[in-house]
Design an enzyme around this catalytic site. Structure first.
Site, short mmCIF file in Angstrom:
data_model
loop_
_atom_site.label_atom_id
_atom_site.label_comp_id
_atom_site.label_asym_id
_atom_site.label_seq_id
_atom_site.Cartn_x
_atom_site.Cartn_y
_atom_site.Cartn_z
N SER A 127 0.85 -1.20 0.00
CA SER A 127 0.00 0.00 0.00
C SER A 127 0.88 1.24 0.00
O SER A 127 2.06 1.19 0.39
CB SER A 127 -0.84 -0.01 1.27
OG SER A 127 -1.44 1.24 1.50
N TYR A 140 -1.45 -0.39 10.63
CA TYR A 140 -1.70 -0.79 9.24
C TYR A 140 -0.48 -0.44 8.38
O TYR A 140 -0.01 -1.26 7.58
CB TYR A 140 -2.97 -0.12 8.71
CG TYR A 140 -3.28 -0.44 7.28
CD1 TYR A 140 -3.76 -1.70 6.91
CD2 TYR A 140 -3.06 0.49 6.26
CE1 TYR A 140 -4.03 -2.01 5.59
CE2 TYR A 140 -3.33 0.19 4.94
CZ TYR A 140 -3.83 -1.06 4.60
OH TYR A 140 -4.09 -1.36 3.29
N1 LIG Z 1 -9.14 -0.37 -0.69
C1 LIG Z 1 -8.08 0.39 -0.49
O1 LIG Z 1 -8.18 1.64 -0.49
C2 LIG Z 1 -6.72 -0.23 -0.31
C3 LIG Z 1 -5.58 0.61 -0.39
C4 LIG Z 1 -4.32 0.06 -0.25
C5 LIG Z 1 -4.18 -1.30 -0.03
N2 LIG Z 1 -5.28 -2.10 0.07
C6 LIG Z 1 -5.08 -3.51 0.34
O2 LIG Z 1 -5.71 -4.28 -0.67
C7 LIG Z 1 -6.10 -5.54 -0.14
C8 LIG Z 1 -7.55 -5.80 -0.48
O3 LIG Z 1 -8.34 -4.76 0.08
P1 LIG Z 1 -9.81 -4.44 -0.44
O4 LIG Z 1 -9.92 -2.98 -0.51
O5 LIG Z 1 -10.15 -5.25 -1.61
O6 LIG Z 1 -10.63 -4.91 0.86
P2 LIG Z 1 -11.98 -5.72 1.03
O7 LIG Z 1 -12.94 -5.36 -0.06
O8 LIG Z 1 -12.40 -5.51 2.45
O9 LIG Z 1 -11.53 -7.23 0.81
C9 LIG Z 1 -10.76 -7.90 1.78
C10 LIG Z 1 -10.69 -9.37 1.39
O10 LIG Z 1 -9.89 -10.03 2.37
C11 LIG Z 1 -10.59 -11.18 2.84
N3 LIG Z 1 -10.28 -11.42 4.24
C12 LIG Z 1 -10.40 -10.56 5.30
N4 LIG Z 1 -10.06 -11.19 6.43
C13 LIG Z 1 -9.71 -12.46 6.08
C14 LIG Z 1 -9.27 -13.59 6.83
N5 LIG Z 1 -9.11 -13.54 8.16
N6 LIG Z 1 -9.01 -14.74 6.16
C15 LIG Z 1 -9.17 -14.81 4.81
N7 LIG Z 1 -9.58 -13.77 4.06
C16 LIG Z 1 -9.85 -12.61 4.70
C17 LIG Z 1 -12.06 -10.81 2.69
O11 LIG Z 1 -12.83 -12.00 2.56
P3 LIG Z 1 -13.76 -12.64 3.70
O12 LIG Z 1 -14.27 -11.53 4.54
O13 LIG Z 1 -14.78 -13.38 2.92
O14 LIG Z 1 -12.83 -13.57 4.43
C18 LIG Z 1 -12.05 -10.03 1.39
O15 LIG Z 1 -12.15 -10.92 0.30
C19 LIG Z 1 -5.82 -5.48 1.36
O16 LIG Z 1 -4.59 -6.11 1.62
C20 LIG Z 1 -5.69 -4.00 1.63
O17 LIG Z 1 -4.88 -3.73 2.74
C21 LIG Z 1 -6.54 -1.58 -0.07
#
Ligand SMILES: NC(=O)c1ccc[n+]([C@@H]2O[C@H](COP(=O)([O-])OP(=O)(O)OC[C@H]3O[C@@H](n4cnc5c(N)ncnc54)[C@H](OP(=O)(O)O)[C@@H]3O)[C@@H](O)[C@H]2O)c1
Length: 244
Positions: A127, A140
């Site tokens: 990130s 984070y």
């Molecule tokens: N969105 C942003 O602005 C942003 C920015 C920078 C980096 N990121 C990074 O991008 C990645 C994806 O984020 P996103 O925005 O797509 O978030 P999201 O929509 O909340 O998706 C998170 C995913 O992680 C899974 N997950 C959460 N806890 C888990 C666990 N204990 N075991 C297995 N799976 C788990 C969730 O599935 P279940 O709940 O079904 O398990 C979901 O599929 C993350 O690493 C985040 O830090 C996001």
């Protein structure tokens, strides 16, 4: 078996869902890993809570039994935690590190034998938070800095096997990520945000070109130098924003 296999963690939502859909469109066999069933089409859903070591191992067993190969591992599942260092709950902090960092390392170690066979690629979702500190999101930032360092040091170590590592510097993306984060504070709302599908397209292109790192949206490249220039002004902006 000729078709390539991609394992995507966090395939049930947001960025992981879009990456899974993109690889599926490109002809890959897709393994989705998450606790809840992905809505996106996958060839195998390996249900797992990735904070649990045994469940991580069961993902590897599922993939070994069904496909016996892995060409791309996308370590994407992650969660945010919003709190001050003073008030942060230790259990929550350990859980955040377990998912965002230790699961990334462990999954990579589990799948490395397959990746060596296929001369495959590890894709890690770091990130912009790895490059700029954000008060009340310090833990984070620390997990994503750890992923950043893991990606770049791992690349040199696995070069001899022909395995590539692509690190993703991801800025704000519209996925609802903040609403699913935990901790004692609510993040201040910020406008804008990138599109997960566009990010997935860029990830696939970067994977094909065996790139080392990409930043999306690209303008986040300039945020770290600006923050450095602002110095204490940046702190004061955040103190006001978070009301701390
Ligand atoms: N969105 C942003 O602005 C942003 C920015 C920078 C980096 N990121 C990074 O991008 C990645 C994806 O984020 P996103 O925005 O797509 O978030 P999201 O929509 O909340 O998706 C998170 C995913 O992680 C899974 N997950 C959460 N806890 C888990 C666990 N204990 N075991 C297995 N799976 C788990 C969730 O599935 P279940 O709940 O079904 O398990 C979901 O599929 C993350 O690493 C985040 O830090 C996001």
């Amino acid at each position: 078996m000729d078709r390539k296999v991609v394992v995507v963690t966090g395939a049930s939502s947001g960025i992981g869902e879009s990456i899974a859909a993109k690889f599926k469109n490109e002809g890959f066999l897709v393994v989705g890993v998450s606790r809840s069933e992905p809505e996106v089409e996958v060839d195998l859903w390996s249900k797992a809570d990735l904070t649990n070591k045994e469940e991580r191992e069961s993902v590897f067993k599922d993939v070994a039994e069904k496909f016996g190969r892995c060409d791309v591992l996308v370590n994407n599942a992650g969660v945010g935690l919003y709190d001050t260092w003073e008030n942060i709950d230790e259990e929550a902090l350990r859980r955040e590190f377990e998912l965002n960092f230790f699961a990334v390392v462990d999954m990579t170690k589990l799948f490395l034998p397959f990746l060596k066979e296929t001369k495959g690629t590890v894709i890690n979702t770091s990130s912009v938070a790895a490059k700029i500190y954000v008060p009340c999101m310090g833990s984070y930032c620390a997990t994503k800095s750890a992923v950043y360092m893991f990606s770049h040091s791992l690349r040199a170590e696995v070069k001899k096997y022909g395995v590539g590592v692509l690190n993703l510097i991801v800025g704000r993306i519209n996925t609802g990520f903040s609403s699913r984060s935990f901790g004692g504070l609510n993040p201040p709302s910020s406008p804008g945000g990138g599109c997960p599908k566009k990010l997935a397209d860029k990830v696939f292109k970067a994977y094909k070109k065996r790139k080392r790192q990409i930043t999306y949206p690209f303008w986040y490249e300039f945020v770290a130098p600006v923050v450095k220039l602002l110095g204490p002004v940046y702190d004061n902006i955040n103190i006001k924003k978070w009301g701390i």
